[in-house]
Motif scaffolding. Structure first.
Motif, short mmCIF file in Angstrom:
data_model
loop_
_atom_site.label_atom_id
_atom_site.label_comp_id
_atom_site.label_asym_id
_atom_site.label_seq_id
_atom_site.Cartn_x
_atom_site.Cartn_y
_atom_site.Cartn_z
N ASN A 94 55.81 12.70 7.52
CA ASN A 94 56.83 13.04 8.52
C ASN A 94 56.65 14.46 9.06
N PHE A 95 56.52 14.56 10.38
CA PHE A 95 56.43 15.83 11.09
C PHE A 95 57.83 16.41 11.30
N MET A 96 57.85 17.66 11.77
CA MET A 96 59.13 18.32 12.07
C MET A 96 59.10 18.94 13.46
N GLY A 97 58.54 18.21 14.42
CA GLY A 97 58.53 18.69 15.80
C GLY A 97 57.77 19.99 15.94
N PRO A 98 58.33 20.97 16.65
CA PRO A 98 57.62 22.24 16.80
C PRO A 98 57.77 23.07 15.52
N PHE A 99 56.98 22.72 14.52
CA PHE A 99 57.03 23.37 13.21
C PHE A 99 55.85 24.33 13.15
N LYS A 100 56.14 25.62 13.07
CA LYS A 100 55.10 26.63 13.29
C LYS A 100 53.94 26.55 12.29
N PRO A 101 54.19 26.33 10.99
CA PRO A 101 53.04 26.41 10.07
C PRO A 101 51.98 25.33 10.22
N ALA A 102 52.29 24.19 10.82
CA ALA A 102 51.30 23.10 10.83
C ALA A 102 50.94 22.74 12.27
N ASP A 103 49.66 22.85 12.57
CA ASP A 103 49.17 22.55 13.92
C ASP A 103 49.06 21.04 14.05
N TYR A 104 50.17 20.41 14.39
CA TYR A 104 50.23 18.95 14.39
C TYR A 104 49.24 18.31 15.37
N ARG A 105 48.80 19.07 16.36
CA ARG A 105 47.83 18.47 17.28
C ARG A 105 46.51 18.21 16.55
N ARG A 106 46.22 19.04 15.57
CA ARG A 106 45.02 18.79 14.74
C ARG A 106 45.27 17.70 13.69
N TRP A 107 46.52 17.54 13.32
CA TRP A 107 46.86 16.54 12.31
C TRP A 107 46.91 15.12 12.90
N ALA A 108 47.38 15.05 14.15
CA ALA A 108 47.75 13.75 14.73
C ALA A 108 46.66 12.67 14.62
N PRO A 109 45.37 13.02 14.83
CA PRO A 109 44.37 11.95 14.75
C PRO A 109 44.33 11.28 13.37
N HIS A 110 44.84 11.95 12.35
CA HIS A 110 44.79 11.39 10.99
C HIS A 110 46.04 10.58 10.64
N MET A 111 46.96 10.47 11.57
CA MET A 111 48.17 9.69 11.34
C MET A 111 47.98 8.34 12.04
N HIS A 140 75.04 23.49 18.75
CA HIS A 140 74.16 24.36 19.53
C HIS A 140 74.21 24.00 21.01
N PRO A 141 74.43 24.99 21.88
CA PRO A 141 74.58 24.65 23.30
C PRO A 141 73.33 24.02 23.94
N THR A 142 72.17 24.25 23.38
CA THR A 142 70.97 23.66 24.00
C THR A 142 70.37 22.54 23.14
N ARG A 143 71.18 21.92 22.32
CA ARG A 143 70.63 20.92 21.38
C ARG A 143 69.99 19.75 22.12
N VAL A 144 70.55 19.35 23.26
CA VAL A 144 70.01 18.17 23.95
C VAL A 144 68.63 18.50 24.50
N ARG A 145 68.52 19.66 25.14
CA ARG A 145 67.22 20.09 25.66
C ARG A 145 66.20 20.25 24.53
N ASP A 146 66.64 20.94 23.46
CA ASP A 146 65.70 21.24 22.38
C ASP A 146 65.19 19.97 21.70
N SER A 147 66.09 19.01 21.49
CA SER A 147 65.63 17.79 20.82
C SER A 147 64.80 16.93 21.78
N ALA A 148 65.10 16.98 23.08
CA ALA A 148 64.26 16.25 24.05
C ALA A 148 62.84 16.82 24.02
N PHE A 149 62.74 18.15 23.96
CA PHE A 149 61.42 18.80 23.87
C PHE A 149 60.67 18.29 22.64
N GLN A 150 61.38 18.27 21.51
CA GLN A 150 60.74 17.82 20.27
C GLN A 150 60.21 16.39 20.40
#
Ligand code: GLA
Length: 687
Positions: free
Chosen positions: A241-258, A271-281
């Motif tokens: 399980n990923f955590m969206g924009p999670f700084k320590p793990a470069d998920y773009r390098r991980w994705a081919p292995h999933m 949070h006032p921007t929760r809808v935008r932030d979760s849409a981004f994720q």
């Protein structure tokens, strides 16, 4: 559509399990993630294995028609591991140990941890690989979630090996890190340490490598377990399980292995921007594997327990947030966790089945959501609906936020600001790496792309010269992959395509207030040394952080700075090519500025929103022929919708949505039918 939760039956006496399965059926649950934290129960002591209880749970679930995403259970080593093998414990930057008593207390690069975890995975796999209930494998859990960096001796040894493999010779390492400065020249790889507590800033090139190493060590843990599963004959999809924009793990390098991307997302209800932030994720994780639906692997039914204040979701918000995931590509909706704990750190965390029982709003919403999701039927493939891409790159994130820069950049906040201007207009966006910019997109935005790899530069150059519209700046194309300046100044790789020459950073006084929201880049007003004025298509805006000194060599100056240190000099430029064009913005615009630039670029490129004239608070997304329309606001909203309501089969037209109401609309793609998206979704599929 998968619907379910983490299931931790080892917290409960066996008598509860039958009731669990009965209730799961009532809620429409068809899958659970089982045993994620069950290591100490499966292996109570070294050499002692207890699978009896797990056999019974899996059989009980199977008999009840519930499928199992079986965990490898390696995320929390049992106390005996830490006591017997203290070398498996991670350390902080002072060298102090993280101790057991919580979870994730393992050094990812520890060979002993990997050996013990490997044996556990092998035993689990051998026992259950052919069990008909087991349909997926869940490796570890949220790799790196609590422990962003490990500075232990195990990390030290592995880091030295990793550097040796990467550079071959210590001379190459010295060149890449620029160690001739500050007497940092290494004579051997064994002289290198992780960036432990030092009197002053660490070498930034070494920090970048340590971040790459950290992401790679976590990935190696995943891959080691994946290999064991495959060697045991596993044919089920394997993921973590990923955590969206999670700084320590470069998920773009991980994705081919999933085999499939799974993501955990916990929007903050307050949070006032929760809808935008979760849409981004959600757009980010969809873009990691275009064309393949992803799985929302964890969300909360209501409140969490881990923020300083934990308000619950508004009535209906559970369905609204779920619909946001579906519209942006998810084919599975899961929660942490099935039954609320009665003990332990997460007993205040909501669950599908609340501690207060079934006479609760949460349970009712869970049951009705399950019914609704199952009625949707098969959904079109996601991944070819966006004509706009936003570049968001992990290596750049690591490098641009290093210290000792002319100003501090919060890269995620910057990305969210640009994303927000597209999102609130109902424009679909893919979130990609610079190397992925290509003809799929009419418009590519690359804000603050400080670290630019050669391949990324080549792709962006090609893109802007061969028909695309690129916008970049400020503080972009400053360093190479080693965090070193390039010969010839700044903006050296993109300068020609942009038609500009870069003279100076022009840092403003600061820093402005930080945060994730609009306020992060909020303007402060005229005469303020922290901002500069610029007027974009008649819209007064302010630039923050920098007013860069650039020269338009061949580019057209679209807008000049109205005041500040570079008054009268270019603030926004445009270089047209025979096909394609490249824009540069020489400051970090405030929200009004970002919005005005995005409006202009959408006009220039002719990119349309999913639905026109979307009222405030309403979010739209397209997934092939499926359009999700969600009123996240607290007032009713009305808009015109073409097509039919997927759930009722009725034609839409003028539609009023109550707060948190969701409409799943079938609106065929007008112009270019998506190649990936067969119209699997028809009202008939619902009946
Ligand atoms: C994470 C973890 C879960 C649980 C939830 C709580 O997502 O993976 O085990 O702790 O957080 O929100």
């Amino acid at each position: 559509m998968l619907y379910g939760a983490d299931y931790n039956p080892d917290q409960w006496p066996e008598e509860v399990w039958d009731d669990d399965v009965r209730r799961m059926n009532e809620a429409g649950v068809n899958i659970v993630s089982l045993g994620i934290f069950a290591w100490s129960r499966i292996q109570p002591a070294e050499g002692v294995w207890d699978f009896g209880w797990l056999d019974r749970v899996i059989d009980t679930l199977h008999a009840g028609g519930i499928r199992v995403n079986l965990a490898t259970a390696t995320a929390s080593p049992p106390p005996w591991v830490s006591a017997t093998y203290p070398e498996t414990l991670p350390a902080d930057e002072t060298g102090a140990s993280y101790w057991p008593g919580s979870r994730q207390h393992f050094a990812p690069s520890s060979p002993v941890y990997r050996r013990l975890a490997g044996e556990l995975v092998r035993r689990i796999a051998e026992r259950y690989v052919d069990h008909p209930a087991v349909v997926m494998w869940h490796v570890g859990n949220e790799f790196g979630c609590h422990l962003w960096m490990d500075y232990s001796d195990a990390a030290r040894d592995a880091y030295r090996r990793w550097l040796r493999e990467k550079y071959g010779t210590v001379a190459a390492l010295n060149a890449a890190w620029g160690t001739n400065f500050w007497s940092q020249r290494y004579g051997a790889f064994d002289e290198v340490f992780p960036p432990r507590l030092a009197p002053y800033s660490h070498n930034p090139s070494s920090m970048l490598d340590f971040r790459r190493f950290t992401s790679d060590m976590l990935l190696e843990c995943y891959l080691a377990e994946r290999e064991i599963l495959l060697a045991t004959g596993a044919t089920q999809p394997i993921t973590t399980n990923f955590m969206g924009p999670f700084k320590p793990a470069d998920y773009r390098r991980w994705a081919p292995h999933m085999d499939v991307i799974a993501d955990d997302c916990y929007p903050d209800p307050a949070h006032p921007t929760r809808v935008r932030d979760s849409a981004f994720q959600r757009d980010l994780v969809r873009s990691l594997k275009p064309g393949v639906p992803w799985l929302l692997w964890e969300q909360a039914t209501d409140a969490v327990n881990w923020r300083p204040a934990n308000p619950g979701k508004a009535p209906g918000a559970l369905a609204a947030e779920t619909a946001q995931s579906i519209g942006r590509g998810a084919d599975g909706i899961m929660f942490f966790q099935w039954r609320q704990s009665r003990a332990g750190s997460e007993k205040f965390h909501s669950a599908m089945l609340p501690h207060a029982g079934t006479q609760t709003r949460t349970w009712q919403e869970v049951v009705s959501l399950g019914e609704r999701l199952h009625r949707l039927g098969e959904l079109p493939a996601p991944g070819s609906d966006a004509r706009v891409a936003l570049i968001f790159d992990w290596e750049n994130w690591w490098a641009v936020e290093e210290r000792d820069h002319p100003f501090d950049v919060e890269y995620l906040a910057v990305a969210l600001e640009w994303y927000g201007a597209l999102h609130h207009r109902g424009v679909m966006v893919d979130i990609i790496g610079p190397e992925e910019a290509d003809a799929r997109y009419d418009l590519v935005l690359a804000p603050a792309l400080y670290l630019l790899r050669d391949d990324g530069a080549a792709a962006l150059n090609r893109y802007a010269r061969e028909g695309g519209t690129l916008l970049t700046g400020p503080f972009s194309d400053i360093v190479d992959q080693h965090d070193q300046f390039c010969d010839g100044g700044f903006v050296t790789r993109l300068g020609e395509a942009l038609g500009i020459r870069y003279e100076d950073f022009g840092a403003l006084a600061g820093p402005p207030a930080s945060g994730m929201g609009v306020g992060a880049l909020g303007a402060t007003g005229a005469g303020d040394p922290q901002t500069v004025a610029l007027t974009l298509d008649g819209v007064p805006a302010r630039g923050t952080l920098v007013a860069e000194a650039i020269h338009a060599t061949t580019a057209e100056v679209v807008v000049a700075f109205d005041d500040g240190p570079n008054a009268g000099r270019p603030a926004l430029t445009r270089q047209r090519h025979r096909a394609g064009e490249a824009w540069y913005v020489a400051t970090m615009p405030d929200a009004a500025g970002v919005d005005a630039i995005v409006a202009r670029l959408l006009r220039e490129t002719g990119v349309r929103p999913v639905v026109d004239d979307v009222p405030d608070g309403v979010e739209v997304a397209r997934r092939g022929s499926l359009v999700t329309v969600i009123n996240h606001g607290d007032k009713p909203a009305t808009l015109d919708l073409a097509g039919t309501d997927v759930e009722s089969g009725h034609p839409l037209g003028r539609t009023e949505l109550a707060p948190q109401q969701v409409v799943f609309a079938l609106i065929p793609v007008a112009e270019a039918p998506s190649p990936a998206g067969p119209t699997a979704l028809t009202p008939a599929a619902v009946s």
